[in-house]
Structures are given as C-alpha cells and as structure tokens.
Scaffold this motif. Structure first.
Motif, PDB file in Angstrom:
ATOM      1  N   THR A  77      -2.896  -1.842  -5.019  1.00  0.00           N
ATOM      2  CA  THR A  77      -3.179  -1.298  -3.698  1.00  0.00           C
ATOM      3  C   THR A  77      -4.527  -1.794  -3.190  1.00  0.00           C
ATOM      4  OG1 THR A  77      -1.900   0.675  -4.246  1.00  0.00           O
ATOM      5  CG2 THR A  77      -3.373   0.830  -2.364  1.00  0.00           C
ATOM      6  N   ARG A  82       0.831  -1.211   0.000  1.00  0.00           N
ATOM      7  CA  ARG A  82       0.000   0.000   0.000  1.00  0.00           C
ATOM      8  C   ARG A  82       0.866   1.262   0.000  1.00  0.00           C
ATOM      9  NH1 ARG A  82      -3.232   2.999   3.902  1.00  0.00           N
ATOM     10  NH2 ARG A  82      -5.246   3.547   2.959  1.00  0.00           N
ATOM     11  N   GLU A 111      -5.283  -3.860   0.203  1.00  0.00           N
ATOM     12  CA  GLU A 111      -6.278  -3.455   1.200  1.00  0.00           C
ATOM     13  C   GLU A 111      -7.241  -4.596   1.516  1.00  0.00           C
ATOM     14  OE1 GLU A 111      -6.290   1.355   0.314  1.00  0.00           O
ATOM     15  OE2 GLU A 111      -7.835   0.088  -0.596  1.00  0.00           O
ATOM     16  N   ASP A 166      -2.998   1.204  -8.822  1.00  0.00           N
ATOM     17  CA  ASP A 166      -4.064   1.432  -7.844  1.00  0.00           C
ATOM     18  C   ASP A 166      -4.763   0.126  -7.483  1.00  0.00           C
ATOM     19  OD1 ASP A 166      -3.588   4.147  -7.694  1.00  0.00           O
ATOM     20  OD2 ASP A 166      -5.152   4.694  -9.129  1.00  0.00           O
ATOM     21  N   ARG A 187      -5.297   6.649   1.217  1.00  0.00           N
ATOM     22  CA  ARG A 187      -4.124   6.174   0.494  1.00  0.00           C
ATOM     23  C   ARG A 187      -3.134   7.320   0.291  1.00  0.00           C
ATOM     24  NH1 ARG A 187      -6.334   2.519  -4.587  1.00  0.00           N
ATOM     25  NH2 ARG A 187      -7.442   0.930  -3.357  1.00  0.00           N
ATOM     26  N   ASP A 240       2.618   2.315  -3.473  1.00  0.00           N
ATOM     27  CA  ASP A 240       1.828   2.932  -4.535  1.00  0.00           C
ATOM     28  C   ASP A 240       2.274   4.370  -4.775  1.00  0.00           C
ATOM     29  OD1 ASP A 240      -0.415   2.936  -6.448  1.00  0.00           O
ATOM     30  OD2 ASP A 240      -1.322   4.364  -5.066  1.00  0.00           O
TER      31      ASP A 240
END
Length: 234
Positions: A206, A157, A210, A203, A225, A160
């Motif tokens: 990510t 995460r 999550e 994205d 984020r 990114d």
C-alpha cells in the motif's frame, strides 16, 4: 533545446531507466522471498526456510545500491521537480521492498522454530492465500509506480482491506485454538506472528501504491487507509 541540453537529458533518462530496472528486480526478489517463505511454512521445509533467510542479504544490498544510485543521480543531474519526485518515490518504495524482504525472513525464522505438531495444516492455506495476495499487490504497486498509473495504484490501496480481513479471520481462528489447550498457545503464537508479518508486508504494498499516486498526481492521498477493525501487534 541545445545539443548539450539534449545530451544531458538523454543521459538522465538512461540513468533513470537503469534505476527503475534495479527497482523492478528488487520487487521481484521481495515477492519471491515472500512466496518461498509461505511454501516453506506449509511444507515445514527447513532447508527452504534457510534459503529465504540467506537470500535476504541480496535484497538488502540491492536496496542500498538503489538508494546510493538515486542520491548520485540527484547530485549529478540536479533534476527538475517532476524528475526529482520520481527519484524520491523510487527511493521510498525501495525501502518498503527491503522491509518486505525482512518480513519474509521473519516468516522463515519462525518456520524454523515452529514445532512439527503446530496447527499448520488448518492455517497454512489462509497464510498462503494472504501471501499470494500480497505478492500480487506488490507486483501491481511496482507497475503502477514505474508507469505512473494512478488508477492501478488506487486499486492496490483499496485491496489492502482484503489482507486485513484475512488476517483478522486467521487471528480469531488461532485464538480459538489457543483457548482449547495451553499446549496450543506457543505454536499458535508463532503462526500469529507469521501472519502479522505478512499483513505488514501488505501495508508496504500500500505504501508503494501511495508513492505511485504521489508520482502520478503530485500529492499523497488525503484520506486515511481503509482498515478492517482488529489490529493486534506482533
């Protein structure tokens, strides 16, 4: 636990293991599509671009299969809260991987219409590095979800931000190139849209991370984020 309960649990575990195997295969297909799309761009290999476009059908089919299998497991096994969370996380992550496949296909389609005179040499290296990082994060996010590794998911995460920064640097370079001559605008816009598709694929890495955090902890991250400033829609 009765023998019948043990049998049901064993059957559920087998179903879940099979589903996860399909999910890992889907991740591999999406990662390969993105890698091959970047190679086709750098070499302006139209035949390779066509292969990426054609391969997207297999990604779509496998994602649909995973969604149907997960729904079937939920209906047949009535899983408990923790197991239901795992199935839902796989379903959501599989959708993200399908979107990554779409972005790879978009890159390949742009490559097909990109003029040979486009400023690829000066920017393809950055795009390739962006792709390599996205592929790495997709692989790590997939492993984090399958193994319920919260630390690995959190690390993905955070990374990114690196993709965003690479995209922003590339956008500024392309903007400068466009300002030099009107003839550069069309090719540079194609390259920008290519970079934007790769950034969006990041994205989704990510998003998978999550889901891994959701699976490991029972909650999605509460903090926003990390993003690197410039956001231009493509």
């Amino acid at each position: 636990m009765t023998e019948s309960d043990q049998h049901i649990l064993s059957a559920f575990d087998r179903d879940l293991e099979a589903l996860q195997a399909h999910f890992i295969r889907l991740s591999g297909l999406a990662e390969t599509a993105l890698t091959e799309a970047a190679k086709a761009l750098e070499t302006h290999d139209l035949a390779a671009a066509d292969k990426v476009i054609a391969a997207d059908a297999a990604i779509d089919e496998l994602e649909e299969f995973i969604q149907m299998e997960a729904a079937s497991i939920i209906a047949r096994r009535a899983p408990t809260a923790v197991d239901l969370r795992r199935l839902l996380a796989v379903m959501r992550a599989a959708h993200s991987l399908e979107r990554v496949g779409d972005y790879a296909k978009n890159v390949a389609k742009r490559t097909r219409v990109l003029p040979p005179s486009a400023p690829v040499e000066g920017h393809a290296g950055t795009i390739r590095r962006m792709c390599a990082l996205v592929v790495r994060l997709l692989d790590e996010a997939t492993r984090a979800l399958v193994t319920k590794d919260a630390d690995l998911a959190a690390a993905v995460r955070k990374r990114d931000l690196d993709i965003d920064q690479m995209y922003n640097t590339l956008f500024r370079s392309l903007f400068t190139y466009m300002m030099e001559s009107p003839a550069n605008i069309g090719p540079s816009m194609h390259l920008h849209f290519i970079a934007k598709n790769i950034e969006r694929a990041g994205d989704h890495a990510t998003t998978i991370a999550e889901q891994a955090l959701y699976l490991a902890t029972g909650a999605l991250p509460s903090d926003p984020r990390p993003k690197a400033g410039l956001e231009v829609e493509g």
